[in-house]
Design a protein around this motif. Structure first.
Motif, PDB file in Angstrom:
ATOM      1  N   MET A   1       0.731  -1.126  -0.116  1.00 50.90           N
ATOM      2  CA  MET A   1      -0.098  -0.036   0.052  1.00 50.90           C
ATOM      3  C   MET A   1       0.979   1.244  -0.125  1.00 50.90           C
ATOM      4  O   MET A   1       1.771   1.364   0.823  1.00 50.90           O
ATOM      5  N   SER A   2       0.659   2.078  -1.039  1.00 48.62           N
ATOM      6  CA  SER A   2       1.539   3.229  -1.013  1.00 48.62           C
ATOM      7  C   SER A   2       0.896   4.465  -0.336  1.00 48.62           C
ATOM      8  O   SER A   2       1.689   5.350   0.192  1.00 48.62           O
ATOM      9  N   LYS A   3      -0.233   4.125  -0.095  1.00 45.79           N
ATOM     10  CA  LYS A   3      -0.912   5.401   0.693  1.00 45.79           C
ATOM     11  C   LYS A   3      -1.828   4.629   1.996  1.00 45.79           C
ATOM     12  O   LYS A   3      -1.964   3.477   1.910  1.00 45.79           O
ATOM     13  N   THR A   4      -1.958   5.574   3.106  1.00 49.29           N
ATOM     14  CA  THR A   4      -2.756   5.198   4.109  1.00 49.29           C
ATOM     15  C   THR A   4      -3.938   5.904   3.876  1.00 49.29           C
ATOM     16  O   THR A   4      -4.157   7.084   4.471  1.00 49.29           O
ATOM     17  N   ILE A   5      -5.025   5.296   3.651  1.00 50.67           N
ATOM     18  CA  ILE A   5      -6.527   5.910   3.627  1.00 50.67           C
ATOM     19  C   ILE A   5      -7.373   5.346   4.555  1.00 50.67           C
ATOM     20  O   ILE A   5      -7.486   3.935   4.243  1.00 50.67           O
ATOM     21  N   ILE A   6      -7.960   5.983   5.550  1.00 46.45           N
ATOM     22  CA  ILE A   6      -8.736   5.080   6.594  1.00 46.45           C
ATOM     23  C   ILE A   6     -10.127   6.008   6.668  1.00 46.45           C
ATOM     24  O   ILE A   6     -10.287   7.379   6.907  1.00 46.45           O
ATOM     25  N   THR A   7     -11.275   5.279   6.348  1.00 48.93           N
ATOM     26  CA  THR A   7     -12.553   6.020   6.395  1.00 48.93           C
ATOM     27  C   THR A   7     -13.099   5.410   7.939  1.00 48.93           C
ATOM     28  O   THR A   7     -12.947   4.136   8.325  1.00 48.93           O
ATOM     29  N   ILE A   8     -13.689   6.481   8.433  1.00 47.32           N
ATOM     30  CA  ILE A   8     -14.241   6.094   9.770  1.00 47.32           C
ATOM     31  C   ILE A   8     -15.757   6.241   9.927  1.00 47.32           C
ATOM     32  O   ILE A   8     -16.157   7.327   9.755  1.00 47.32           O
ATOM     33  N   SER A   9     -16.612   5.355  10.083  1.00 44.58           N
ATOM     34  CA  SER A   9     -17.756   5.458  10.298  1.00 44.58           C
ATOM     35  C   SER A   9     -17.981   5.406  11.883  1.00 44.58           C
ATOM     36  O   SER A   9     -17.316   4.686  12.479  1.00 44.58           O
ATOM     37  N   ARG A  10     -19.418   5.610  12.341  1.00 45.09           N
ATOM     38  CA  ARG A  10     -19.387   5.573  13.488  1.00 45.09           C
ATOM     39  C   ARG A  10     -20.734   5.694  14.400  1.00 45.09           C
ATOM     40  O   ARG A  10     -21.574   6.526  13.739  1.00 45.09           O
ATOM     41  N   GLN A  11     -21.187   5.055  15.476  1.00 47.41           N
ATOM     42  CA  GLN A  11     -22.400   5.404  16.030  1.00 47.41           C
ATOM     43  C   GLN A  11     -22.385   6.758  16.785  1.00 47.41           C
ATOM     44  O   GLN A  11     -21.308   7.326  17.048  1.00 47.41           O
TER      45      GLN A  11
END
Length: 206
Positions: free
Chosen positions: A1-11
């Motif tokens: 992985m050349s990038k670090t992309i994180i999506t966060i969904s949450r209550q």
């Protein structure tokens, strides 16, 4: 992985935004939550209020258009001028999220980002949840909600997020199969939740 992309969904009131902030700071990468609204408003010329309230309004579905190719190769939506305002707002956010992911590493909270980036193999999708008692305590102590109404307001917030997400994505908000990792923020605390996600990211990149 050349990038670090994180999506966060949450209550609602699970501390997901704070976890995202801590995670982005630890990884030294951009964080987008309210910042995404500001970027979308600048790009579209719409008021930020439209983006803040987008998930509170009744909307017309874009699923047919997204699935049948009306969204063209240059990132524009054919016939967008004829769309209801709330659909235009969703499309602007859609564009902004894709653009941010193309530019480089980041943490993005909410706004259906997991759906928008669902086909990007470099993205890790996280869902933050917690028990209702912990969420009520956080809502009262940190958000200033009235104690007698906090639980009802939290559940209403969850329902609103789920309806918006389900409507625009055709998927079920909070379903484990939509995410790579789910974290109970009450069990481990916000700091360790961020650390846990960071460690998970490192394992995925190894």
């Amino acid at each position: 992985m050349s990038k670090t992309i994180i999506t966060i969904s949450r209550q609602y009131a699970s501390g997901g935004r704070l976890v995202g902030e801590k995670l982005a700071k630890s990884l030294n990468i951009p964080f987008y939550d309210r910042e995404l609204i500001t970027l979308a408003a600048k790009e579209s010329g719409f008021s930020e209020k439209f983006f803040e309230n987008a998930d509170k309004q009744s909307v017309n579905s874009l699923l047919y258009s997204l699935s049948t190719g009306m969204y063209n190769a240059v990132g524009q939506f054919d016939g967008a001028n004829n769309l209801p305002l709330n659909d235009k707002v969703f499309l602007v956010q859609y564009n902004v999220i894709r653009s941010l992911a193309e530019k480089g590493s980041c943490v993005i909270v909410g706004r259906c980002a997991d759906y928008v980036l669902r086909e990007d193999p470099e993205v890790i999708h996280v869902f933050i949840h917690s028990d209702i008692q912990s969420r009520v305590r956080r809502a009262v102590e940190e958000y200033g909600m009235p104690a007698e109404r906090a639980e009802a307001m939290i559940l209403k917030g969850d329902k609103r997020r789920a309806a918006y997400y389900d409507f625009y994505t055709g998927m079920k908000w909070g379903r484990v199969e939509n995410y790579d990792l789910t974290v109970n923020s009450d069990k481990v605390g916000l700091d360790r939740a961020a650390k846990l996600i960071e460690e998970f990211v490192q394992m995925c990149k190894a």
